[in-house]
Motif scaffolding. Structure first.
Motif, PDB file in Angstrom:
ATOM      1  N   ASP A 288       0.810  -1.213   0.000  1.00  0.00           N
ATOM      2  CA  ASP A 288       0.000   0.000   0.000  1.00  0.00           C
ATOM      3  C   ASP A 288       0.843   1.262   0.000  1.00  0.00           C
ATOM      4  O   ASP A 288       0.311   2.368   0.107  1.00  0.00           O
TER       5      ASP A 288
ATOM      6  N   LYS B  27      -1.285  -2.210  10.845  1.00  0.00           N
ATOM      7  CA  LYS B  27      -1.569  -1.846   9.456  1.00  0.00           C
ATOM      8  C   LYS B  27      -1.407  -3.057   8.550  1.00  0.00           C
ATOM      9  O   LYS B  27      -2.250  -3.337   7.691  1.00  0.00           O
TER      10      LYS B  27
ATOM     11  N   VAL C 184      -8.606  -2.576   6.399  1.00  0.00           N
ATOM     12  CA  VAL C 184      -8.316  -1.149   6.503  1.00  0.00           C
ATOM     13  C   VAL C 184      -8.280  -0.508   5.132  1.00  0.00           C
ATOM     14  O   VAL C 184      -8.747   0.610   4.923  1.00  0.00           O
TER      15      VAL C 184
ATOM     16  N   ARG D 176      -6.194   0.583   1.424  1.00  0.00           N
ATOM     17  CA  ARG D 176      -5.048   1.435   1.150  1.00  0.00           C
ATOM     18  C   ARG D 176      -5.293   2.819   1.739  1.00  0.00           C
ATOM     19  O   ARG D 176      -6.313   3.448   1.432  1.00  0.00           O
ATOM     20  N   PRO D 177      -4.374   3.307   2.572  1.00  0.00           N
ATOM     21  CA  PRO D 177      -4.571   4.644   3.149  1.00  0.00           C
ATOM     22  C   PRO D 177      -4.538   5.710   2.063  1.00  0.00           C
ATOM     23  O   PRO D 177      -3.831   5.572   1.058  1.00  0.00           O
TER      24      PRO D 177
ATOM     25  N   SER E  25      -2.765  10.464   4.202  1.00  0.00           N
ATOM     26  CA  SER E  25      -2.439   9.688   5.396  1.00  0.00           C
ATOM     27  C   SER E  25      -1.020   9.144   5.327  1.00  0.00           C
ATOM     28  O   SER E  25      -0.303   9.109   6.335  1.00  0.00           O
TER      29      SER E  25
ATOM     30  N   LEU F  36      -4.453   6.702  10.805  1.00  0.00           N
ATOM     31  CA  LEU F  36      -4.499   5.438  10.071  1.00  0.00           C
ATOM     32  C   LEU F  36      -5.743   4.605  10.365  1.00  0.00           C
ATOM     33  O   LEU F  36      -6.274   3.942   9.474  1.00  0.00           O
TER      34      LEU F  36
END
Length: 302
Positions: free
Chosen positions: A76, A177, A184, A186-187, A191, A247
């Motif tokens: 990511d 993460k 979660v 991909r930020p 971020s 996050l």
């Protein structure tokens, strides 16, 4: 089980514990002295950066620019940094035959060698544990030295505790993460930028936290700002709280009442101002075009 960071190659698969025995000794008289520094692949954690930038008398921004290279810690794009080497792979902090030029402030990976620190979490467990793996590379003769001690004794000898204590919450963030994966997602790019700044570029992060915009967004006492303005370690500890919020959406820092609505309103005002500027720019461009066309017509008729 999960290993959140890329460590040295040649890592033995067995996970060792503090009471596990280690046969190893590195010293100036050994034939391979400094060989590992000439094949350096050193991933830096946040406290490593803090210690090294202070040792070298640099801001974190200057240190990152001069002595590190970026890489991605996962698919990511989670940003990491490594110590920069010369074209031959030699660490830039190696002071010739004398050895490491920043020895008392050397990074965590260097302290642990020939061990790799692993942050492990069993499936469905909320508790992460630290384990260790042995790193065996052909050039290293320290494994042939007749000295045996426990991993706990070796860690104490290398003063690993302080570095682990300062980095532990960050390792947990990276592990969470990686473990969460698609849950979660991909930020956002913003971020990831915050992650880089808060993890490594502490001086820039300090300016961000001390800004009026930040103060107007979060409810933090005045003494907090006084402390982080002067204390790098306090700032680093706060950065982990901030990253949990960035996050994972954890409410680790209380926001001002209506802070979100205020930010939306401010952004809408900015967007509207930009829209008006663009409308005026296009109108001016059209006016200029018509004037130019009119001038051309007059010239042709003449």
């Amino acid at each position: 089980m999960h290993n959140p960071l890329p460590f040295q190659s040649a890592v033995m698969p067995e996970a060792l514990q503090l009471n596990s025995p280690l046969q190893f000794h590195c010293h100036p008289g050994i034939s391979c002295f400094n060989a590992c520094c000439k094949r350096a692949d050193i991933t830096l954690a946040p406290y490593d950066v803090l210690r090294l930038k202070r040792r070298l008398g640099l801001t974190s921004t200057e240190f990152i620019r001069q002595f590190t290279v970026p890489f991605q810690m996962d698919g990511d794009g989670l940003p990491g940094i490594k110590l920069k080497t010369d074209d031959n792979g030699t660490c830039l902090q190696l002071a010739g035959d004398a050895g490491c030029g920043v020895y008392s402030d050397r990074p965590t990976v260097c302290r642990y060698y020939p061990l790799a620190l692993l942050t492990l979490r069993e499936k469905d467990s909320a508790i992460a544990e630290e384990r260790y793996s042995l790193v065996k590379e052909d050039h290293c003769q320290g494994h042939n030295e007749q000295r045996e001690l426990s991993i706990a004794e070796y860690r104490a000898e290398q003063h690993c505790d302080e570095f682990d204590a300062k980095n532990r919450d960050w390792y947990q963030l990276v592990l969470k993460k990686k473990s969460a994966g698609p849950a979660v997602g991909r930020p956002p790019q913003l971020s990831l930028q915050f992650f880089f700044m808060a993890s490594y570029d502490g001086d820039t992060f300090r300016r961000f936290v001390l800004s009026d915009n930040f103060r107007n967004t979060y409810t933090l006492p005045a003494e907090f700002y006084t402390e982080i303005e002067q204390d790098d370690e306090a700032l680093l500890e706060f950065s982990y709280r901030f990253l949990r919020q960035v996050l994972f959406g954890e409410r680790t820092i209380q926001e001002m009442a209506d802070a979100w609505e205020q930010r939306v309103t401010e952004r809408q005002e900015v967007w509207e101002a930009r829209r008006q500027i663009e409308i005026e720019r296009r109108a001016a461009a059209e006016d200029e075009k018509y004037r130019a066309d009119g001038n051309d017509d007059c010239g042709c008729a003449g």
